[in-house]
Design an enzyme around this catalytic site. Structure first.
Site, PDB file in Angstrom:
ATOM      1  N   THR A 323     -17.504  -7.498 -53.392  1.00  0.00           N
ATOM      2  CA  THR A 323     -17.400  -6.035 -53.359  1.00  0.00           C
ATOM      3  C   THR A 323     -18.334  -5.469 -52.286  1.00  0.00           C
ATOM      4  O   THR A 323     -19.187  -6.176 -51.745  1.00  0.00           O
ATOM      5  CB  THR A 323     -17.777  -5.412 -54.723  1.00  0.00           C
ATOM      6  N   CYS A 324     -18.191  -4.173 -52.028  1.00  0.00           N
ATOM      7  CA  CYS A 324     -19.024  -3.532 -51.008  1.00  0.00           C
ATOM      8  C   CYS A 324     -20.332  -3.010 -51.591  1.00  0.00           C
ATOM      9  O   CYS A 324     -21.020  -2.213 -50.957  1.00  0.00           O
ATOM     10  CB  CYS A 324     -18.251  -2.408 -50.339  1.00  0.00           C
ATOM     11  N   ASP A 325     -20.676  -3.450 -52.794  1.00  0.00           N
ATOM     12  CA  ASP A 325     -21.909  -3.011 -53.446  1.00  0.00           C
ATOM     13  C   ASP A 325     -22.984  -4.033 -53.125  1.00  0.00           C
ATOM     14  O   ASP A 325     -22.801  -5.238 -53.341  1.00  0.00           O
ATOM     15  CB  ASP A 325     -21.643  -2.954 -54.961  1.00  0.00           C
ATOM     16  N   SER A 326     -24.126  -3.552 -52.633  1.00  0.00           N
ATOM     17  CA  SER A 326     -25.152  -4.514 -52.213  1.00  0.00           C
ATOM     18  C   SER A 326     -25.870  -5.169 -53.389  1.00  0.00           C
ATOM     19  O   SER A 326     -26.607  -6.129 -53.218  1.00  0.00           O
ATOM     20  CB  SER A 326     -26.149  -3.854 -51.265  1.00  0.00           C
ATOM     21  N   ASN A 363     -13.694  -2.459 -57.143  1.00  0.00           N
ATOM     22  CA  ASN A 363     -13.352  -2.679 -55.723  1.00  0.00           C
ATOM     23  C   ASN A 363     -12.091  -3.528 -55.548  1.00  0.00           C
ATOM     24  O   ASN A 363     -11.850  -4.101 -54.493  1.00  0.00           O
ATOM     25  CB  ASN A 363     -14.516  -3.374 -54.988  1.00  0.00           C
TER      26      ASN A 363
END
Ligand SMILES: *Cc1c(COP(=O)(O)O)cnc(C)c1O
Length: 385
Positions: A323-326, A363
Site C-alpha cells: 500500500t501507499c501507507d508508510s 488500497n
C-alpha cells in the site's frame, strides 16, 4: 469474510504449489495433515477437554476438519460465530467467552443455547441474570493477573482482579449457576509457569469465596511454532495437570486454544514485486495477511525462488507492504538469502491463525488465493503438527 472455501488446488509442497502458480496474488497454503496432527496432539496431551477458539481462524472448512477430528465445543465471541459453528456442527457446545455483551447479543446467546458464559464484571453478571440466562448454565469467572511471558497481555482488556473474581464467584454460586473459572495467559505464551500461577490464584479465589469449581478453563495462549521449531506444548500440559493439586477438589479441566491448534497448519506466500538495494516490496503487508507481525513479531520466513527454497548467504532486508501507507512495513529487518529479487516468493510460517477474517482491502490489496499442500516442510523427515 467468514466462509472462504479452501480451494481444490493441491500440491505436494509449497514450492511445488508456487511453481505452478501463474499469478502474483498472495496464497494461503493449508496442510490438512498438519492440522489433524496438531489436533490429535492436543487431544492426547491435554489433561481435559479441548475446545477451539473460533476467532483464530473462522474458516468453515477448517472448523469442519476439527469437527471431523472430534471437536465438539467451541469458544465463540459473537452471534455470527455461533451461527457459523452451528451451521457446520448443529450439536456443537458453545462457550460464549467474550465477557462484554450487549443485551441483544445475550438474547442471541440464550436462543443458541450457550452452555457457558464468562464474566469479569458485576454489571455484566447482573445483565445475564436480567436477560434470563438459565440458572443451571455455567458462569465462568475470568481472572486476570499481571503476566509475563506472552506476546501481549490479554489482561489489559478483560479479566477480574482476584478480589472481584472472588465476589463474582460468590454471587454466581448464590444465583444457582454452575460456577467455573477461566483465564487467558496471553497469546503465544511459551512459559508453563504462567498457567501454574493462574491456577494457584484461581484455587485461592475459589477457596476464599467458599465455592467448589465444577470446571476450570485454562484458556488459550499456547504457542505455535512461529520460529519454525516445534512448539513445546507438553511441558505446558504437564504444568496444567500438576496445577490442579492447588485445589481442594480438582475441577475438570478445559482449554480453548486458537493459535496453537491452527497456526502451524498453514503458511502464507507473498510475492516480491520489486527489490531496491536492501528493501523488498511485497504483494501483501500489515493491512493484509501479515497484520500480526507489528504486534507479536516476525515468524520464520523462507525464500522460494524458481520452485525451490533458496539457501544463498543471508543478509538483512527491510520488507515493505504494497500500500501507499508508510506504516506498511514489517518490523525490523529480516535475514533472507541475498539473492532475493523480483518474482521470488516469501513463505511466512504459522499463518493459520489471525489471518483469515483479519485482512483488510486497504488500497485495493489484501486479497489472497487458497491452496492445499500435502506437507509444509520440504524435509520429509519433519513431523507434521
Ligand atoms: C482469543 C481467545 C482464545 C484463543 O487464544 P490463542 O492465543 O489464540 O490460543 C481463547 N479464549 C478466549 C476467551 C479468547 O478471547
Amino acid at each position: 469474510m467468514l466462509h472462504t472455501p479452501i480451494d481444490n488446488v493441491r500440491a505436494d509442497t509449497p514450492e511445488d504449489w508456487l511453481a505452478r502458480h501463474g499469478g502474483e496474488t498472495a496464497v494461503l497454503l493449508h496442510c490438512p495433515g498438519a492440522l489433524a496432527a496438531r489436533h490429535a496432539r492436543f487431544r492426547r496431551g491435554f489433561p481435559g477437554a479441548v475446545t477451539y477458539a473460533v476467532k483464530a481462524n473462522p474458516d468453515a472448512a477448517l472448523i469442519a476438519a476439527l469437527v471431523q477430528g472430534g471437536m465438539t465445543a467451541f469458544d465463540v465471541a459473537s452471534p455470527a460465530e455461533m451461527a457459523l459453528v452451528r451451521g457446520i456442527s448443529p450439536q456443537a457446545v458453545l462457550h460464549y467467552h467474550n465477557p462484554v455483551r450487549s443485551r441483544a447479543e445475550i438474547a442471541a446467546g440464550i436462543a443458541a443455547g450457550v452452555a457457558s458464559w464468562s464474566v469479569d464484571d458485576m454489571g455484566e453478571l447482573d445483565k445475564l441474570v436480567a436477560c434470563g440466562v438459565a440458572p443451571d448454565t455455567e458462569i465462568a469467572v475470568r481472572l486476570k493477573l499481571p503476566v509475563a511471558g506472552a506476546a501481549y497481555d490479554f489482561g489489559a482488556k478483560f479479566g477480574a482482579e482476584p478480589d472481584l473474581a472472588q465476589a463474582l464467584l460468590a454471587r454466581a454460586a448464590a444465583g444457582g449457576f454452575r460456577v467455573s473459572m477461566t483465564f487467558h495467559v496471553g497469546t503465544q505464551c511459551a512459559d508453563p509457569d504462567a498457567w501454574t500461577a493462574y491456577m494457584q490464584a484461581c484455587a485461592q479465589a475459589a477457596r476464599k469465596a467458599g465455592v467448589r469449581l465444577s470446571r476450570l478453563n485454562v484458556g488459550g495462549g499456547f504457542p505455535s511454532g512461529r520460529d519454525g521449531a516445534e512448539p513445546a506444548l507438553e511441558p505446558i500440559f504437564a504444568a496444567i495437570a500438576g496445577g490442579v493439586s492447588a485445589f481442594d477438589e480438582a475441577p475438570a479441566l478445559v482449554c480453548e486454544p486458537g493459535r496453537a491448534l491452527v497456526a502451524d497448519a498453514m503458511a502464507y506466500a507473498v510475492r516480491i514485486k520489486a527489490r531496491r538495494g536492501a528493501a523488498l516490496y511485497l504483494s501483501d503487508g500489515i493491512y493484509g495477511g501479515l497484520s500480526e507481525c507489528p504486534s507479536i513479531g516476525m515468524p520464520r520466513v523462507d525464500l522460494v525462488t524458481e520452485g525451490a527454497r533458496a539457501t544463498a548467504a543471508p543478509r538483512p532486508f527491510a520488507l515493505w507492504g504494497p500500500t501507499c501507507d508508510s506504516l506498511d512495513r514489517l518490523p525490523g529487518e529480516t535475514l533472507l538469502p541475498g539473492c532475493a529479487g523480483e518474482g521470488d516468493w516469501l513463505l511466512f510460517r504459522s499463518a493459520g491463525a489471525y489471518l483469515v477474517g483479519v485482512t483488510t482491502c486497504f488500497n485495493g490489496y489484501g486479497t489472497y488465493e487458497r491452496g492445499e499442500v500435502a506437507r509444509l516442510w520440504t524435509d520429509p523427515s519433519r513431523p507434521l503438527g
